[in-house]
Design a protein around this motif. Structure first.
Motif, mmCIF file in Angstrom:
data_model
loop_
_atom_site.group_PDB
_atom_site.id
_atom_site.type_symbol
_atom_site.label_atom_id
_atom_site.label_comp_id
_atom_site.label_asym_id
_atom_site.label_seq_id
_atom_site.Cartn_x
_atom_site.Cartn_y
_atom_site.Cartn_z
ATOM 1 N N ARG A 16 -5.003 -13.918 -16.014
ATOM 2 C CA ARG A 16 -4.393 -12.505 -15.559
ATOM 3 C C ARG A 16 -2.973 -13.200 -15.330
ATOM 4 O O ARG A 16 -2.534 -14.139 -14.893
ATOM 5 C CB ARG A 16 -5.076 -12.413 -14.058
ATOM 6 C CG ARG A 16 -5.076 -10.767 -14.013
ATOM 7 C CD ARG A 16 -6.081 -10.593 -12.815
ATOM 8 N NE ARG A 16 -5.044 -10.582 -11.857
ATOM 9 C CZ ARG A 16 -5.662 -11.356 -10.488
ATOM 10 N NH1 ARG A 16 -6.752 -11.427 -10.305
ATOM 11 N NH2 ARG A 16 -4.795 -11.250 -9.566
ATOM 12 N N ASP A 18 -0.281 -11.181 -13.328
ATOM 13 C CA ASP A 18 0.481 -9.993 -12.551
ATOM 14 C C ASP A 18 1.762 -9.894 -12.594
ATOM 15 O O ASP A 18 2.320 -8.606 -12.717
ATOM 16 C CB ASP A 18 -0.117 -10.396 -11.138
ATOM 17 C CG ASP A 18 -1.719 -10.163 -10.866
ATOM 18 O OD1 ASP A 18 -2.229 -9.834 -11.957
ATOM 19 O OD2 ASP A 18 -2.047 -10.684 -9.970
ATOM 20 N N ARG A 22 3.538 -6.419 -14.015
ATOM 21 C CA ARG A 22 4.425 -5.607 -13.165
ATOM 22 C C ARG A 22 5.659 -5.273 -14.031
ATOM 23 O O ARG A 22 6.400 -4.217 -13.906
ATOM 24 C CB ARG A 22 4.700 -6.393 -11.789
ATOM 25 C CG ARG A 22 3.593 -6.140 -10.822
ATOM 26 C CD ARG A 22 4.294 -6.475 -9.512
ATOM 27 N NE ARG A 22 5.004 -7.862 -9.345
ATOM 28 C CZ ARG A 22 4.261 -9.081 -8.999
ATOM 29 N NH1 ARG A 22 3.039 -8.814 -8.765
ATOM 30 N NH2 ARG A 22 4.956 -10.013 -9.040
ATOM 31 N N ASN A 180 -6.773 -9.059 -6.032
ATOM 32 C CA ASN A 180 -6.394 -8.504 -7.584
ATOM 33 C C ASN A 180 -5.842 -7.053 -7.305
ATOM 34 O O ASN A 180 -6.610 -6.128 -7.411
ATOM 35 C CB ASN A 180 -7.675 -8.586 -8.480
ATOM 36 C CG ASN A 180 -7.569 -7.983 -9.670
ATOM 37 O OD1 ASN A 180 -6.291 -7.955 -10.026
ATOM 38 N ND2 ASN A 180 -8.452 -7.920 -10.413
ATOM 39 N N VAL A 182 -2.852 -5.553 -8.448
ATOM 40 C CA VAL A 182 -1.710 -5.331 -9.364
ATOM 41 C C VAL A 182 -1.529 -3.860 -9.779
ATOM 42 O O VAL A 182 -0.709 -3.253 -10.187
ATOM 43 C CB VAL A 182 -1.679 -6.185 -10.531
ATOM 44 C CG1 VAL A 182 -2.499 -6.113 -11.743
ATOM 45 C CG2 VAL A 182 -0.091 -6.024 -11.271
ATOM 46 N N LYS A 183 -2.891 -3.404 -10.139
ATOM 47 C CA LYS A 183 -3.305 -1.890 -10.581
ATOM 48 C C LYS A 183 -2.473 -1.004 -9.507
ATOM 49 O O LYS A 183 -1.881 -0.006 -9.399
ATOM 50 C CB LYS A 183 -4.731 -1.693 -10.933
ATOM 51 C CG LYS A 183 -5.380 -2.227 -12.042
ATOM 52 C CD LYS A 183 -6.327 -1.762 -12.428
ATOM 53 C CE LYS A 183 -7.380 -2.306 -13.456
ATOM 54 N NZ LYS A 183 -7.850 -3.847 -13.114
ATOM 55 N N LYS B 7 -0.920 -16.265 -7.941
ATOM 56 C CA LYS B 7 -0.113 -15.319 -8.714
ATOM 57 C C LYS B 7 0.471 -14.343 -7.716
ATOM 58 O O LYS B 7 1.602 -13.695 -7.898
ATOM 59 C CB LYS B 7 -0.500 -14.793 -9.801
ATOM 60 C CG LYS B 7 -0.576 -15.384 -11.094
ATOM 61 C CD LYS B 7 -1.658 -14.893 -12.039
ATOM 62 C CE LYS B 7 -1.826 -15.942 -13.160
ATOM 63 N NZ LYS B 7 -3.297 -16.097 -13.688
ATOM 64 N N HIS B 8 0.004 -14.240 -6.598
ATOM 65 C CA HIS B 8 0.576 -13.432 -5.533
ATOM 66 C C HIS B 8 0.815 -13.958 -4.390
ATOM 67 O O HIS B 8 1.062 -13.476 -3.418
ATOM 68 C CB HIS B 8 -0.734 -12.436 -5.027
ATOM 69 C CG HIS B 8 -0.672 -11.192 -5.986
ATOM 70 N ND1 HIS B 8 0.323 -10.274 -5.859
ATOM 71 C CD2 HIS B 8 -1.630 -10.543 -6.655
ATOM 72 C CE1 HIS B 8 0.048 -9.310 -6.817
ATOM 73 N NE2 HIS B 8 -1.429 -9.546 -7.255
#
Lengths: 209, 98
Positions: A16, A18, A22, A180, A182-183, B7-8
């Motif tokens: 994935r 992200d 974005r 998760n 990002v949506k 990633k976050h």
């Protein structure tokens, strides 16, 4: 034990991106900015050319309803930003609540818009109407731009509602989670853009004296 | 499940920051509505656009997280902003000196 640990590590490695997701959203938003930018350009040139007509025509718009809609959109921007903060803090319920409130605000915005446009139609002011065509060119241009620009903005509000509804279902079904989301972020970005455009539409149409 | 996705990792502001920004946005809205009633002559439009620009920068930086994104996002944003400014400048240059 060691094999188990490795299995967990492999499972954690998700394919994935992200940041890329974005960035894709931002690139799309730039095309939206250029779309509205073109219209703001037309507005700017005609306002420069017909300053007094624009002032006269703008005085007929309802500043109160415009201000109310500004407050509604700003607040809905807050609630969608808070919905992201909530999901990051693993508070699924709060995130669902805040997103629902955002959608509610969007409906309130559209209801106000409906009453605002209806009042204009009742006064005979709509594209191509006899009342409008008897006026000066500058006033015809002002109301033409008013309908096209707030109309296209309203269309974005409706699209935004549909997107936010999808995300709401994703959160309820655990497709969007604290790990998760990002949506939700990208839907939020779209919603903030709708707010951004209104931040400029509001003073340019409702606040000319 | 306790492993946060790397990633976050970029940090985001909490509830308080968002609410402060929202209050600032409401304050600027009331300022711009009040000022619209005052006759500032040729500066009216300039002041209205200045307040709109301040409000947008708050939304873009905090609500849209640009302040916390990687540098390339800021470069893209500046590039698209400059494109718009150039288009406006060239159009008015053509229009006024025609």
């Amino acid at each position: 034990m060691r094999n188990d640990h490795e299995a967990v590590v492999v499972e954690q490695h998700v394919h994935r991106d992200d940041v890329g997701a974005r960035m894709g959203m931002w690139l799309f938003l730039f095309t939206e900015v250029l779309l509205f930018g073109g219209m703001f350009l037309v507005y700017a040139v005609y306002r420069y050319q017909h300053t007094n007509d624009f002032r006269l025509a703008a005085m007929e718009l309802n500043t109160g309803i415009g201000t109310l809609n500004t407050i509604i959109l700003l607040t809905s921007s807050l609630t969608v930003a808070l919905a992201i903060a909530a999901i990051q803090k693993k508070n699924k319920f709060l995130s669902i609540l805040l997103l629902s409130v955002t959608i509610l605000f969007a409906f309130m915005f559209m209801v106000n818009k409906y009453f605002e446009w209806s009042a204009k139609f009742e006064h005979g002011i709509y594209p191509g109407s006899e009342e409008l065509l008897n006026r000066s060119n500058g006033q015809i241009l002002f109301f033409g731009l008013y309908y096209v620009m707030t109309g296209l903005h309203g269309l974005h509000v409706i699209i935004g509602v549909v997107i936010l509804l999808f995300i709401l279902v994703f959160i309820i079904r655990d497709k969007v989670t604290f790990d998760n989301y990002v949506k939700l972020e990208n839907a939020g970005l779209y919603w903030h853009l709708v707010d951004l455009i209104w931040i400029f539409l509001f003073p340019l149409f409702y606040l000319i004296q | 499940m306790q492993h946060e996705n790397p990633k976050h990792k970029h940090h985001h502001p909490g509830y308080g920051t968002y609410i402060l920004v929202w209050l600032a946005l409401l304050a600027f809205t009331s300022i711009t509505v009040t000022i619209a009633g005052v006759n500032l002559g040729r500066y009216t439009l300039f002041v209205a656009l200045l307040i709109a620009a301040i409000k947008s920068s708050l939304v873009v930086n905090i609500f849209m997280h640009i302040k916390f994104e990687e540098k390339i996002f800021k470069v893209f944003l500046a590039l698209s902003g400059m494109t718009l400014v150039v288009i406006f400048a060239l159009t008015f240059f053509d229009f006024i000196y025609r």
